[in-house]
Design an enzyme around this catalytic site. Structure first.
Site, PDB file in Angstrom:
ATOM      1  N   CYS A 104       0.802  -1.220   0.000  1.00 32.47           N
ATOM      2  CA  CYS A 104       0.000   0.000   0.000  1.00 32.47           C
ATOM      3  C   CYS A 104       0.837   1.273   0.000  1.00 32.47           C
ATOM      4  O   CYS A 104       0.301   2.380   0.035  1.00 32.47           O
ATOM      5  CB  CYS A 104      -0.970  -0.028   1.174  1.00 32.47           C
ATOM      6  SG  CYS A 104      -2.165  -1.378   0.990  1.00 32.47           S
ATOM      7  N   HIS A 129      -9.462   2.761   1.505  1.00 32.54           N
ATOM      8  CA  HIS A 129      -8.026   2.596   1.273  1.00 32.54           C
ATOM      9  C   HIS A 129      -7.848   2.023  -0.129  1.00 32.54           C
ATOM     10  O   HIS A 129      -8.126   0.850  -0.374  1.00 32.54           O
ATOM     11  CB  HIS A 129      -7.445   1.667   2.331  1.00 32.54           C
ATOM     12  CG  HIS A 129      -5.952   1.561   2.302  1.00 32.54           C
ATOM     13  ND1 HIS A 129      -5.179   2.039   1.264  1.00 32.54           N
ATOM     14  CD2 HIS A 129      -5.085   1.039   3.209  1.00 32.54           C
ATOM     15  CE1 HIS A 129      -3.914   1.812   1.525  1.00 32.54           C
ATOM     16  NE2 HIS A 129      -3.829   1.207   2.702  1.00 32.54           N
ATOM     17  N   HIS A 177      -1.062   8.487   6.175  1.00 35.53           N
ATOM     18  CA  HIS A 177      -1.572   7.216   5.659  1.00 35.53           C
ATOM     19  C   HIS A 177      -2.957   6.995   6.271  1.00 35.53           C
ATOM     20  O   HIS A 177      -3.880   6.624   5.573  1.00 35.53           O
ATOM     21  CB  HIS A 177      -0.601   6.102   6.030  1.00 35.53           C
ATOM     22  CG  HIS A 177      -0.880   4.790   5.376  1.00 35.53           C
ATOM     23  ND1 HIS A 177      -0.898   4.629   4.017  1.00 35.53           N
ATOM     24  CD2 HIS A 177      -1.159   3.570   5.907  1.00 35.53           C
ATOM     25  CE1 HIS A 177      -1.162   3.360   3.730  1.00 35.53           C
ATOM     26  NE2 HIS A 177      -1.336   2.704   4.858  1.00 35.53           N
TER      27      HIS A 177
END
Lengths: 391, 257
Positions: free
Chosen positions: A153, A320, A283
């Protein structure tokens, strides 16, 4: 002495996106700033046997301006982002000097799953994680380096960093860099089983945060060496760095040492200190652990000003988006500088004493000059970008 | 120029360049895949690690041994890890799709699982890049490692490549356009120091080394350029022009061996 050398800044000329909030940059940005919720019930594949069946799903893909959308959804999202990018900037360079660097956590895994039930070489090849990057390069007629990055990610940030390195090394004159990932049953099954997904709202940095939701999308930026780029641009990538936790395959280092190393490395590469950072795109997954660790890292890296620097996470709004996330967040940083607006953190309502940062649920007026964007991923992957908005 | 301290090499033929046959195609006979034996890394630490993870760890161990470096010499933030593979995630992906793996194996479906296990095992916390692709991507990985060294972002860089084929041999049989027989499983780690300047990184014609690697090792995809470095070192060549091709693109780089 810093453990990182200074790197050359590169210009971010333009951007293009395909997201659950909109299939072009303007609608994405407008939706982010006005608090549109991109999370919905997943409709494209079966989720009735999962604990959680919601995510940032793109309900309908639009047609490309030229050509047809490929069957591979990952490639389709990338081509849509490229289509959007090319409405704002042309690839004015020798095609042999145009590079493509894209990051992904999952590559073409959905095609790989399909290949197991189909015959033929084409289906098998489509399952390789680097297939979408090659589809993008073909569509762009880019004949320079074609790189696929897969730092989970953090991929979108790593890809932009590698792209900047290609420019600095003069291995390319233009780089189309970014990231993508699709919301598919494979990844939903995995995260659902890990119990990482929340049944509630995603609430980054909020006291009641209980997990993440996944999303899908693609984001691309056109980068060029600063001296060669047009004057009209989104901004600059001043510095970047990556690091490995070396502590766990699936969980971040409990002290966030790897992330801190990446943050300090990116700041050093940019030639700025933590006191120069005006805004942080975190994040911010909304998991209890991630947000607490990230807070601690930011407080250490930014020092006394940490509590006064605006911080946000866009994952509450669109989920996400894995490989796309970091590039979307980098683009968001540059748009915030351009328009003097920092989008709110959707889902944030109650402050958490363990996340003592300047996070707000509502969009606010602020015009950051220097932004820091942080990313983490499975495999102990960390990446940080330092960006500067166009003056 | 980036300098190679050593190359650890494991292939389906055995350990090191001495195990490579003169003619891989002939040595493979009817075999489509020449598999690698799973390294005997046992215990709680590796209880969930996939075969490709164990191969990665074993290749790094071999690379350090060839370089004369201890584990302590590479532990910490001054060693970068650049990992590259075309397909060493395929087996774990397939296992997860077909239900063989438990939920705890999901993180191991990511390409990042292999370098993660390596980073954990050797305490590597420096620069970290993972590339997906075949031999051209391995040349990119060598360039990226050189860039990290040249920028002062690392003092030592490990370029690790792992390729496994056995679990997805049926899928690879369909894709002969991408990978000619024999497919030879491999894991290789080049230990690099120095600067990436004057590397000549870019497009280039096939080197004689590339042809030698194909003849002696067979198709090892991303491992091929590292096999080339090992062969060049074994031959006593001071420099090597390493080339690699994947999906119609060939890249080259010069390295001091």
């Amino acid at each position: 002495m810093s453990t990182f050398g200074r790197t050359s800044a590169v210009a971010v000329v333009a951007a293009g996106v395909a997201t659950p909030l909109g299939l072009d940059l303007d609608s994405f940005w407008s939706a982010l700033c006005t608090g549109v919720d991109g999370i919905s019930a997943i409709e494209r594949f079966r989720v009735d046997d999962l604990r959680v069946g919601r995510g940032g799903e793109i309900k309908k893909l639009r047609a490309l301006r030229h050509g047809r959308l490929p069957r591979c959804r990952a490639s389709a999202l990338l081509l849509l982002a490229a289509d959007d990018l090319l409405t704002r900037a042309a690839l004015a360079a020798d095609p042999a000097r145009v590079a493509v660097v894209v990051g992904t956590a999952l590559g073409g895994v959905e095609e790989g799953e399909r290949a197991l039930g189909e015959r033929g070489a084409r289906a098998a090849a489509a399952g390789l994680y680097d297939s979408p990057a090659h589809a993008l390069a073909e569509r762009l007629a880019a004949r320079g380096p074609v790189l696929t990055v897969s730092t989970a990610c953090a991929s979108g940030a790593t890809a932009m960093g590698v792209g900047a390195d290609l420019l600095a090394a003069r291995a390319a004159d233009l780089v189309v860099a970014g990231g993508y990932d699709v919301l598919c049953r494979f990844v939903m099954r995995g995260f659902d089983a890990l119990r990482s997904l929340t049944r509630e709202r995603v609430r980054p940095f909020d006291r009641r945060r209980s997990g993440l939701l996944l999303g899908e999308g693609a984001a691309l930026v056109l980068m060029a060496r600063d001296a060669d780029a047009p004057r009209v641009r989104l901004g600059r990538l001043l510095g970047h760095a990556s690091s490995s936790d070396g502590s766990h395959v699936a969980a971040p280092d409990p002290q966030g040492r790897g992330l801190e190393h990446a943050v300090r490395g990116a700041l050093a590469a940019a030639g700025v200190g933590g006191d120069a950072v005006d805004f942080v795109s975190a994040h911010g997954t909304g998991t209890p652990l991630n947000d607490r660790i990230e807070t601690a890292v930011l407080r250490r890296a930014l020092g006394a000003r940490a509590g006064a620097v605006p911080v946000n996470s866009i994952k509450g709004a669109l989920g996400h988006t894995m490989g796309a996330a970091a590039t979307l967040e980098a683009i968001m940083c540059l748009l915030a500088s351009r328009d003097g607006v920092v989008p709110g953190t959707a889902g944030y309502e109650e402050p958490d004493p363990a996340c003592e940062l300047d996070v707000r649920g509502a969009t606010r007026a602020a015009r950051p000059r220097v932004s820091l964007s942080t990313s983490l991923g499975f495999g102990g992957c960390n990446a940080a970008l330092v960006l500067e908005g166009a003056p | 120029m980036t300098r190679v301290l050593g190359v650890g090499l494991l292939t389906g033929w055995g350990a090191g360049v001495a195990a490579l046959p003169e003619d891989a195609r002939r040595a493979a006979g009817d075999r489509r895949v020449v598999p690698l034996v799973t390294p005997p890394l046992a215990g709680e630490r590796f209880r969930r690690a996939t075969r490709e993870c164990l191969l990665g760890v074993a290749a790094v161990e071999a690379g350090l041994r060839e370089s004369g470096l201890s584990r302590a010499a590479v532990a910490g933030p001054r060693t970068a890890l650049v990992y590259v593979t075309a397909a060493a995630y395929a087996a774990s992906n397939r296992g997860f799709i077909e239900g063989a793996g438990t939920t705890l194996h999901f993180p191991y479906t990511a390409p990042s699982a292999v370098p993660a296990e390596v980073a954990i095992e050797y305490g590597l916390t420096g620069g970290y890049v993972i590339l997906v692709g075949g031999a051209a991507a391995a040349v990119d990985a060598l360039w990226q490692a050189g860039t990290l060294l040249a920028a002062g972002r690392a003092e030592t860089a490990l370029v690790l490549a792992v390729e496994t084929f056995d679990e997805c041999a049926d899928l690879w049989a369909r894709g002969r356009w991408a990978a000619p027989r024999p497919l030879v499983e491999a894991a290789a780690c080049a230990v690099l120091v120095g600067s990436g300047d004057d590397s000549g990184y870019g497009p280039g014609a096939a080197s004689t080394l590339e042809a030698l690697v194909a003849r002696r090792a067979g198709e090892t995809l991303a491992c091929a350029p590292l096999v080339g470095l090992a062969l060049a070192r074994a031959a006593g060549a001071p420099h090597a022009r390493v080339t690699g091709r994947w999906r119609g693109r060939r890249a080259q780089i010069a390295v001091a061996t």
